[in-house]
Design a protein around this motif. Sequence first.
Motif, mmCIF file in Angstrom:
data_model
loop_
_atom_site.group_PDB
_atom_site.id
_atom_site.type_symbol
_atom_site.label_atom_id
_atom_site.label_comp_id
_atom_site.label_asym_id
_atom_site.label_seq_id
_atom_site.Cartn_x
_atom_site.Cartn_y
_atom_site.Cartn_z
ATOM 1 N N TYR A 1 0.805 -1.219 0.000
ATOM 2 C CA TYR A 1 0.000 0.000 0.000
ATOM 3 C C TYR A 1 0.843 1.276 0.000
ATOM 4 C CZ TYR A 1 0.902 -0.226 5.063
ATOM 5 O OH TYR A 1 1.500 -0.312 6.293
ATOM 6 N N VAL A 2 2.132 1.176 0.197
ATOM 7 C CA VAL A 2 3.009 2.342 0.112
ATOM 8 C C VAL A 2 3.395 2.515 -1.354
ATOM 9 C CG1 VAL A 2 5.240 3.307 0.787
ATOM 10 C CG2 VAL A 2 3.877 2.054 2.459
ATOM 11 N N LYS A 3 2.951 3.605 -1.958
ATOM 12 C CA LYS A 3 3.056 3.783 -3.408
ATOM 13 C C LYS A 3 4.186 4.723 -3.841
ATOM 14 C CE LYS A 3 -0.516 1.170 -4.147
ATOM 15 N NZ LYS A 3 -0.330 -0.192 -4.713
ATOM 16 N N ILE A 4 4.947 5.260 -2.906
ATOM 17 C CA ILE A 4 5.941 6.263 -3.284
ATOM 18 C C ILE A 4 7.119 5.670 -4.051
ATOM 19 C CG2 ILE A 4 5.361 7.868 -1.437
ATOM 20 C CD1 ILE A 4 7.684 6.785 0.176
ATOM 21 N N TYR A 5 7.231 4.340 -4.075
ATOM 22 C CA TYR A 5 8.338 3.707 -4.802
ATOM 23 C C TYR A 5 7.880 3.083 -6.117
ATOM 24 C CZ TYR A 5 10.082 4.067 -0.023
ATOM 25 O OH TYR A 5 10.429 4.529 1.219
ATOM 26 N N ASP A 6 6.643 3.349 -6.518
ATOM 27 C CA ASP A 6 6.118 2.717 -7.729
ATOM 28 C C ASP A 6 6.879 3.141 -8.979
ATOM 29 O OD1 ASP A 6 4.301 1.391 -6.205
ATOM 30 O OD2 ASP A 6 2.531 2.464 -6.936
ATOM 31 N N ARG A 7 7.569 4.272 -8.932
ATOM 32 C CA ARG A 7 8.356 4.712 -10.094
ATOM 33 C C ARG A 7 9.592 3.832 -10.289
ATOM 34 N NH1 ARG A 7 9.796 7.589 -5.737
ATOM 35 N NH2 ARG A 7 12.023 8.011 -5.378
ATOM 36 N N CYS A 8 9.952 3.094 -9.264
ATOM 37 C CA CYS A 8 11.141 2.235 -9.329
ATOM 38 C C CYS A 8 10.750 0.850 -9.835
ATOM 39 C CB CYS A 8 11.785 2.099 -7.955
ATOM 40 S SG CYS A 8 12.339 3.655 -7.225
ATOM 41 N N PRO A 9 11.576 0.211 -10.656
ATOM 42 C CA PRO A 9 11.259 -1.140 -11.142
ATOM 43 C C PRO A 9 11.305 -2.167 -10.024
ATOM 44 C CG PRO A 9 13.454 -0.474 -11.869
ATOM 45 C CD PRO A 9 12.838 0.729 -11.227
ATOM 46 N N ARG A 10 10.533 -3.228 -10.170
ATOM 47 C CA ARG A 10 10.556 -4.313 -9.199
ATOM 48 C C ARG A 10 11.913 -5.004 -9.249
ATOM 49 N NH1 ARG A 10 5.229 -6.043 -7.524
ATOM 50 N NH2 ARG A 10 6.261 -7.796 -6.483
ATOM 51 N N LEU A 11 12.378 -5.446 -8.098
ATOM 52 C CA LEU A 11 13.635 -6.182 -8.048
ATOM 53 C C LEU A 11 13.446 -7.516 -8.753
ATOM 54 C CD1 LEU A 11 16.512 -5.937 -6.714
ATOM 55 C CD2 LEU A 11 15.631 -7.457 -4.938
ATOM 56 N N PRO A 12 14.332 -7.874 -9.678
ATOM 57 C CA PRO A 12 14.110 -9.110 -10.442
ATOM 58 C C PRO A 12 14.400 -10.363 -9.629
ATOM 59 C CG PRO A 12 16.208 -8.110 -11.051
ATOM 60 C CD PRO A 12 15.530 -7.145 -10.120
ATOM 61 N N LYS A 13 13.788 -11.475 -10.072
ATOM 62 C CA LYS A 13 14.145 -12.784 -9.539
ATOM 63 C C LYS A 13 15.320 -13.378 -10.310
ATOM 64 C CE LYS A 13 9.614 -14.226 -7.735
ATOM 65 N NZ LYS A 13 8.563 -15.263 -7.817
ATOM 66 N N TYR A 14 15.342 -13.102 -11.603
ATOM 67 C CA TYR A 14 16.384 -13.638 -12.479
ATOM 68 C C TYR A 14 16.885 -12.489 -13.360
ATOM 69 C CZ TYR A 14 13.535 -17.749 -11.348
ATOM 70 O OH TYR A 14 12.795 -18.705 -10.704
ATOM 71 N N GLY A 15 17.853 -12.805 -14.198
ATOM 72 C CA GLY A 15 18.303 -11.829 -15.178
ATOM 73 C C GLY A 15 19.782 -11.564 -15.096
ATOM 74 N N ASP A 16 20.221 -10.593 -15.885
ATOM 75 C CA ASP A 16 21.641 -10.276 -15.957
ATOM 76 C C ASP A 16 21.961 -8.956 -15.270
ATOM 77 O OD1 ASP A 16 20.365 -8.612 -17.697
ATOM 78 O OD2 ASP A 16 21.587 -9.110 -19.459
ATOM 79 N N GLY A 17 21.108 -8.538 -14.330
ATOM 80 C CA GLY A 17 21.329 -7.292 -13.626
ATOM 81 C C GLY A 17 22.358 -7.421 -12.518
ATOM 82 N N VAL A 18 22.437 -6.388 -11.685
ATOM 83 C CA VAL A 18 23.408 -6.349 -10.593
ATOM 84 C C VAL A 18 22.989 -7.257 -9.450
ATOM 85 C CG1 VAL A 18 24.422 -4.865 -8.812
ATOM 86 C CG2 VAL A 18 24.251 -4.045 -11.175
ATOM 87 N N CYS A 19 21.696 -7.231 -9.089
ATOM 88 C CA CYS A 19 21.250 -8.052 -7.962
ATOM 89 C C CYS A 19 19.765 -8.338 -8.083
ATOM 90 C CB CYS A 19 21.568 -7.388 -6.622
ATOM 91 S SG CYS A 19 20.663 -5.856 -6.305
ATOM 92 N N GLY A 20 19.312 -9.348 -7.350
ATOM 93 C CA GLY A 20 17.913 -9.721 -7.306
ATOM 94 C C GLY A 20 17.677 -10.651 -6.131
ATOM 95 N N TYR A 21 16.425 -11.032 -5.932
ATOM 96 C CA TYR A 21 16.079 -11.881 -4.793
ATOM 97 C C TYR A 21 15.287 -13.081 -5.282
ATOM 98 C CZ TYR A 21 14.157 -13.369 -0.281
ATOM 99 O OH TYR A 21 13.814 -14.091 0.832
ATOM 100 N N ASN A 22 15.729 -14.277 -4.867
ATOM 101 C CA ASN A 22 15.050 -15.496 -5.295
ATOM 102 C C ASN A 22 15.377 -16.622 -4.315
ATOM 103 O OD1 ASN A 22 13.539 -17.244 -6.931
ATOM 104 N ND2 ASN A 22 15.329 -17.838 -8.118
#
Length: 324
Positions: free
Chosen positions: A192-213
């Motif tokens: 319900y806290v919407k102030i971070y909606d401009r930021c992308p969701r942290l990925p589960k997979y991919g070639d980015g810097v970090c993610g959570y899985n």
Amino acid sequence: MMRQNARECFGTHFEGQHLSLSDLKEKPNIQNHDYLYKNNIPAYPESVEFHVQKVSHVTGEQGLEGIFLNSGFRQPSEMVASDQHHFLWWALSVTPDDRSSADERFLASLFPHRSAAQLRNQPPVLEHFTTSKAFQKKSSYGNFCFTFSLKELLWHYGKQFCYDDQSPVMHVYETVLYPKEIQYTVVVHPHYVKIYDRCPRLPKYGDGVCGYNGGAMWWRCQSPSEAYENKLEVNIFARSVSVSPNHREEYYVWDHVCVAFHMEPGWVLHVDRNKLLKNVNACEISQPCLLRAPETPLSLNEAEHVLANLKASMGWGLECGGWR
């Protein structure tokens, strides 16, 4: 955007992005970041993938007392009074097992089809390069380190601050570039806290810097040392890697990941005192010391005595592993 953080350190902020080391080098007009552009850094293990299950929160003596007084973690009063976002900060806590697994992944990425003999004869590599503050037991932020599994903290946070048994949300918050440091921040907050909606969701997979899985944060560390005194040598014919001393120590930027839990004024992330006592240890202060006044740094011996006295005053029986 250049701005000052709560500890009066200036950094260049890139909101809603986790920019890799190569991405940052391509950014125009980044001032006062000479280390970023050094081109004489000896070869080292780049983009090493760590899978980290634990995070740590470090504080001073007064912070320690406040955590046990509140039976949990909250924003310091002086921070609540400011107009900045209210965060509870945690850093990834890389264990020796995490490093060993990352070593295996790094070597497998270089040589996917090594023989059993090659595997046996290959000594560890990362221990010669993982020397930055991201891998040290010392801390700039205090003498008392609380370490928990990230999965457990997310569960406590969800139960206390999220509605209808929803899990908290994790977003890519920002990259902060300091003169010798790259900080990747992940923000955790209720749906319900919407102030971070401009930021992308942290990925589960991919070639980015970090993610959570799967209960672990994966992190592709791009520079594991602040000062490189060794160099990496890869023998493609023998399918092996060796480490040799560099002719001189070369200073560089280092990178790490922080997890920032969104906290409203008055919120306390409650944790059972028994768990707090089990999960806190004394640690040495590293330089630069970033303790906020009126906190003062202690020696490791002094910090251990403070912690022992606190446990004794709370009836903690070490021989029993819990309350007396």
